[in-house]
Design a protein around this motif. Structure first.
Motif: not given
Length: 291
Positions: A177-186, A267-276
């Motif tokens: 229920c809490r979205a994860r944040q992408a740390s790196s593309i790899g 689940v990963y969050a996908w914010e507008a500024e999230d380029k990763v």
């Protein structure tokens, strides 16, 4: 009549009868049976109310069942109470386990479910029901105590191969229920590779007054029924993720299980500024070939 059924009329007659039992050959119908199945058990057709426990070549059950029920009416009544749980998708082995207790297969001995099978089905179904907007069934049956079943794995009914591989996934199914944040593309691509489904979605909370009315949008038309069903079934979780219009974007990772149900595992969050995340989704169609 079997010789064992003779009833003496007096103590002396009883003495004579015992001698006769020892001398007269045992009739064919009174032959000794397997020690697991005594003369007090019998086979009978599975009641219509327990249709979920019928299968090709499995039309009969042994009485009494593992709940000590000796009458068809008792099995029928319990099958109706367990109906929602028997029909649920909370665990791949839920029907296998419940039917082994309710309507044991008519074999030459009783085969109990293993304790591990009971525990994994109980844990998964308890979590799945508590996470749904409308629970599939009521509370887990209080009459089922997993500790009474043998540890196994030999001599009892164990989990299926697919069930064993999915044990952690099923138990933790509603806990994202809490979205994860992408740390790196790899790291993101490595996580993508561990899942069958990588699905960008937008979750929109229809109105603040009714926070659990959620709309799920995705460009993948073939996945729309599955993601919509997941949102309906797991509304408490989806409501925490969703936002009012225009909503919030996410990347849902998981797999499709039987009957088109979506098993969401991350689940990963996908914010507008999230380029990763944007880059990961752009690269995914090519990268997944090398997973």
């Amino acid at each position: 009549m079997c010789a064992l059924e003779a009833r003496p009329r007096s103590p002396r007659a009883g003495f004579t009868t015992l001698l006769l039992i020892a001398l007269v050959p045992t009739p064919r119908g009174c032959e000794a049976r397997s020690p697991d199945v005594s003369d007090s058990t019998w086979c009978q057709a599975v009641p219509a109310e327990a249709e979920a426990c019928r299968a090709p070549g499995r039309r009969e059950m042994r009485f009494p069942n593992l709940l000590s029920e000796r009458r068809e009416s008792q099995v029928s009544a319990r099958a109706l109470r367990w109906g929602p749980l028997l029909r649920s998708s909370c665990h791949p082995d839920v029907r296998l386990f419940l039917c082994s207790v309710l309507a044991p297969q008519c074999l030459d001995r009783f085969v109990q479910p293993c304790r591990s099978l009971c525990e994994v089905v109980r844990d998964a179904c308890t979590v799945s029901s508590s996470c749904r907007a409308v629970p599939e069934f009521g509370a887990w049956p209080s009459e089922i105590k997993c500790e009474v079943f043998p540890r196994g794995p030999e001599g009892c009914i164990s989990e299926t191969v697919n069930s064993r591989n999915r044990r952690k996934d099923v138990i933790h199914n509603c806990h994202y229920c809490r979205a994860r944040q992408a740390s790196s593309i790899g790291a993101l691509m490595q996580t993508f590779c561990g899942h069958d489904i990588v699905l960008p979605v937008r979750l929109i909370r229809l109105t603040p007054a009714v926070p659990r009315v959620i709309i799920a949008e995705t460009h993948n038309t073939s996945m729309r029924p599955a993601i919509s069903a997941w949102v309906r079934q797991h509304a408490p979780c989806a409501a925490r993720l969703a936002r009012p219009y225009p909503g919030a974007r996410f990347v849902i990772l998981g797999r499709l299980i039987k009957e088109g149900h979506l098993d969401v595992q991350s689940v990963y969050a996908w914010e507008a500024e999230d380029k990763v995340v944007a880059l990961g989704l752009a690269l995914w169609p090519w990268h997944k070939r090398s997973c």
